[in-house]
Design a protein around this motif. Structure first.
Motif, mmCIF file in Angstrom:
data_model
loop_
_atom_site.group_PDB
_atom_site.id
_atom_site.type_symbol
_atom_site.label_atom_id
_atom_site.label_comp_id
_atom_site.label_asym_id
_atom_site.label_seq_id
_atom_site.Cartn_x
_atom_site.Cartn_y
_atom_site.Cartn_z
ATOM 1 N N ALA A 186 -3.181 12.666 71.228
ATOM 2 C CA ALA A 186 -2.312 11.710 70.423
ATOM 3 C C ALA A 186 -2.519 11.421 69.272
ATOM 4 C CB ALA A 186 -2.158 10.275 71.341
ATOM 5 N N MET A 187 -3.764 11.310 68.849
ATOM 6 C CA MET A 187 -4.267 11.006 67.260
ATOM 7 C C MET A 187 -3.722 12.198 66.468
ATOM 8 S SD MET A 187 -8.201 9.587 67.973
ATOM 9 C CE MET A 187 -8.462 9.083 66.144
ATOM 10 N N ALA A 188 -3.902 13.444 67.002
ATOM 11 C CA ALA A 188 -3.061 14.437 66.030
ATOM 12 C C ALA A 188 -1.810 14.160 65.903
ATOM 13 C CB ALA A 188 -3.608 15.795 66.911
ATOM 14 N N ARG A 189 -0.949 13.882 66.751
ATOM 15 C CA ARG A 189 0.555 13.757 66.797
ATOM 16 C C ARG A 189 0.643 12.350 65.928
ATOM 17 N NH1 ARG A 189 0.073 15.243 72.336
ATOM 18 N NH2 ARG A 189 0.395 12.760 72.855
ATOM 19 N N GLU B 171 9.411 5.732 58.280
ATOM 20 C CA GLU B 171 10.047 6.958 58.443
ATOM 21 C C GLU B 171 9.031 8.039 57.627
ATOM 22 O OE1 GLU B 171 12.168 5.059 54.671
ATOM 23 O OE2 GLU B 171 11.379 4.314 56.903
ATOM 24 N N ILE B 172 8.332 7.506 56.669
ATOM 25 C CA ILE B 172 7.578 8.167 55.941
ATOM 26 C C ILE B 172 6.321 8.691 56.802
ATOM 27 C CG2 ILE B 172 5.943 8.578 53.908
ATOM 28 C CD1 ILE B 172 8.044 7.091 52.242
ATOM 29 N N VAL B 173 5.828 7.767 57.582
ATOM 30 C CA VAL B 173 4.877 7.760 58.434
ATOM 31 C C VAL B 173 5.157 9.121 59.463
ATOM 32 C CG1 VAL B 173 3.178 6.747 60.406
ATOM 33 C CG2 VAL B 173 3.731 5.589 58.204
ATOM 34 N N ALA B 174 6.350 8.668 60.210
ATOM 35 C CA ALA B 174 6.878 9.831 60.949
ATOM 36 C C ALA B 174 6.999 11.100 60.471
ATOM 37 C CB ALA B 174 8.350 9.112 61.455
ATOM 38 N N ASP B 175 7.377 10.974 58.983
ATOM 39 C CA ASP B 175 7.457 12.546 58.378
ATOM 40 C C ASP B 175 6.100 13.232 58.300
ATOM 41 O OD1 ASP B 175 8.581 14.496 57.014
ATOM 42 O OD2 ASP B 175 8.256 13.542 55.165
ATOM 43 N N MET B 176 5.033 12.181 57.989
ATOM 44 C CA MET B 176 3.811 12.799 57.846
ATOM 45 C C MET B 176 3.301 13.350 59.170
ATOM 46 S SD MET B 176 1.801 10.736 55.222
ATOM 47 C CE MET B 176 1.901 9.063 55.672
ATOM 48 N N ALA B 177 3.564 12.794 60.320
ATOM 49 C CA ALA B 177 3.261 12.899 61.601
ATOM 50 C C ALA B 177 3.793 14.270 61.893
ATOM 51 C CB ALA B 177 3.419 11.747 62.646
ATOM 52 N N GLU B 178 5.319 14.479 61.607
ATOM 53 C CA GLU B 178 6.138 15.670 62.220
ATOM 54 C C GLU B 178 5.310 16.848 61.357
ATOM 55 O OE1 GLU B 178 8.737 18.149 63.589
ATOM 56 O OE2 GLU B 178 8.166 16.107 64.337
ATOM 57 N N ARG B 179 4.920 16.687 60.221
ATOM 58 C CA ARG B 179 4.460 17.823 59.398
ATOM 59 C C ARG B 179 2.788 18.043 59.733
ATOM 60 N NH1 ARG B 179 6.986 18.790 54.603
ATOM 61 N NH2 ARG B 179 9.082 17.398 54.385
ATOM 62 N N GLY B 180 2.209 17.502 60.652
ATOM 63 C CA GLY B 180 0.998 17.554 61.182
ATOM 64 C C GLY B 180 -0.199 17.132 60.353
ATOM 65 N N PHE B 181 0.013 16.199 59.552
ATOM 66 C CA PHE B 181 -0.913 15.468 58.639
ATOM 67 C C PHE B 181 -1.930 14.865 59.278
ATOM 68 C CE2 PHE B 181 1.906 15.143 54.421
ATOM 69 C CZ PHE B 181 2.054 16.502 54.417
ATOM 70 N N PHE B 182 -1.897 14.199 60.387
ATOM 71 C CA PHE B 182 -2.779 13.389 61.196
ATOM 72 C C PHE B 182 -3.879 14.195 61.771
ATOM 73 C CE2 PHE B 182 0.660 10.273 60.784
ATOM 74 C CZ PHE B 182 -0.081 9.180 60.438
ATOM 75 N N GLY B 183 -3.421 15.460 61.996
ATOM 76 C CA GLY B 183 -4.366 16.332 62.884
ATOM 77 C C GLY B 183 -4.801 17.651 62.252
ATOM 78 N N TRP B 184 -5.098 17.438 60.785
ATOM 79 C CA TRP B 184 -5.961 18.490 60.063
ATOM 80 C C TRP B 184 -7.129 18.886 60.769
ATOM 81 C CZ3 TRP B 184 -4.581 17.121 54.289
ATOM 82 C CH2 TRP B 184 -3.218 17.603 54.038
ATOM 83 N N SER B 185 -8.022 17.700 60.828
ATOM 84 C CA SER B 185 -9.468 18.422 61.384
ATOM 85 C C SER B 185 -9.641 18.370 62.752
ATOM 86 C CB SER B 185 -10.483 17.376 60.609
ATOM 87 O OG SER B 185 -10.243 15.952 60.867
ATOM 88 N N ILE B 186 -8.617 18.023 63.557
ATOM 89 C CA ILE B 186 -8.688 17.741 65.086
ATOM 90 C C ILE B 186 -8.628 19.096 65.566
ATOM 91 C CG2 ILE B 186 -7.644 17.069 67.073
ATOM 92 C CD1 ILE B 186 -7.044 14.365 65.910
#
Length: 389
Positions: A112-115, A39-54
């Protein structure tokens, strides 16, 4: 790129709050489970943390290098596992695609990586290709419309959970060193790819690191990065030069967190009728931490700006990684010292966990000793270039 300073300030403020409201309260939980909860991974994804440099055109935030390191310094002020979970997507796991991938390759994987739907990783290091990465032995043989990969990779962050691997392999069997190395985008589901169980490590609980095996692994020819053979090592250097700045920021964040913890302890712990922060020798430890953190912070920001301006930062990136990782180790040692016996007992303080976690910073993506050698090589290169100018 965030052109509106207000938006950047809001992003940094939101990350700052998330670290304290979500990350800090769950650090023990992450350490005990040895994973970041879903659920924390999902929260980080929702906040856009995975896509900062994309780049924005592929669904990311398109942060500049300077914006990325500013975000990284905020996000890394908590257990290493959190930033490591998103860090390969904001760094080495996506950067090769961003730098040298074809548009079709970027369209297929980057959104998909950004999401956060796909987790990427960089598969470069091997048993005989660590500090000297050009000693790659993994092979890739062209057979019709695909390549067949054989070999293995070691010490790969997020390998046990990754969906997409940027793999470096030798396409020219007669080549040596950096020549003849190519990069491939390999999906977990490709025949012949497997990963090992996460290593048991000194620290960084919750950040899975492991091995990747290629046993006649079938990779479609369209997954040759950039559709060009023999340019893989150049791609790797592009990735690492940016990542060294990024990693230096990720060393600075934990140092800030450890100093905050030490300050809290020093301002409340009393000995001989006074707070220990008022003892000059304790104060000196805290002051040295603060001075070195600020030096690292300014160095990282300056180098990030230079990269964004298109300047040659090979020397400065190596300096950043070397100084910031060593700085973080010194800060960790001083902060444990400020805590005294409580700093060694996990039941009393989590500073001991930070102490173990940050030890790895001086080893991966180039040991401190390798960076010392590289710094001198880059100095010699620049002297030669200046003389020829």
């Amino acid at each position: 790129m965030i052109t509106d300073k207000t938006k950047l300030d809001r992003l940094l403020s939101d990350v700052h709050a998330w670290v304290r409201d979500v990350a800090h309260p769950n650090e023990d939980r992450v350490a005990e489970a040895n994973e970041v909860p879903a659920e924390i991974v999902a929260d980080m994804a929702e906040r856009g943390f995975f896509g900062w440099s994309i780049p924005k055109e592929y669904g990311g935030a398109g942060l500049t290098t300077e914006e990325l390191v500013m975000g990284a310094m905020e996000l890394s002020q908590c257990a290493v596992a959190y930033r490591a979970r998103v860090g390969t997507n904001t760094g080495i796991g996506s950067e090769a695609l961003v730098a040298d991938g074809t548009d079709a390759q970027k369209q297929k994987y980057l959104p998909a990586m950004a999401r956060g739907e796909l987790t990427g990783c960089l598969a470069l290091t091997e048993p005989n290709a660590g500090s000297e990465a050009s000693n790659i032995e993994t092979t890739a043989q062209r057979v019709g419309d695909h390549y067949v990969l054989n070999g293995m990779k070691r010490y790969i962050t997020n390998a046990p959970i990754a969906d997409v691997f940027t793999v470096f392999a030798r396409t020219d069997p007669d080549s040596k060193g950096a020549k003849g190395v190519s990069a491939f985008i390999v999906e977990r589901g490709f025949d012949g790819l497997s990963t090992g169980a996460p290593y048991k490590m000194m620290g960084q609980s919750g950040s899975p690191v492991g091995e990747v095996y290629f046993n006649d692994c079938i990779v479609p020819a369209e997954n040759l990065l950039g559709q060009t053979e023999g340019t893989g090592f150049k791609t790797a250097m592009k990735v690492l030069n940016k990542q060294r700045i990024h990693l230096a920021a990720l060393c600075t964040g934990p140092a800030i967190r450890m100093l905050d913890m030490a300050m809290d302890h020093a301002c409340t712990r009393q000995q001989s009728g006074q707070k220990i922060v008022d003892f000059q020798l304790v104060a000196a430890l805290l002051a040295d931490c603060r001075a070195e953190i600020e030096a690292a912070r300014q160095l990282v920001l300056s180098t990030a700006r230079a990269r964004d301006a298109g300047k040659d930062i090979a020397l400065e990136a190596s300096i950043c990684k070397y100084f910031a990782s060593e700085m973080c180790g010194r800060v960790a040692d001083r902060c444990v010292q400020v805590f005294g016996g409580a700093g060694y007992v996990a039941d009393h303080s989590s500073i001991e966990r930070y102490y173990r976690d940050v030890r790895l910073f001086r080893l991966y993506e180039g040991t401190s000793q390798i960076h010392q050698l590289n710094i001198v090589r880059q100095m010699q290169r620049r002297r030669k270039e200046d003389s020829a100018a």
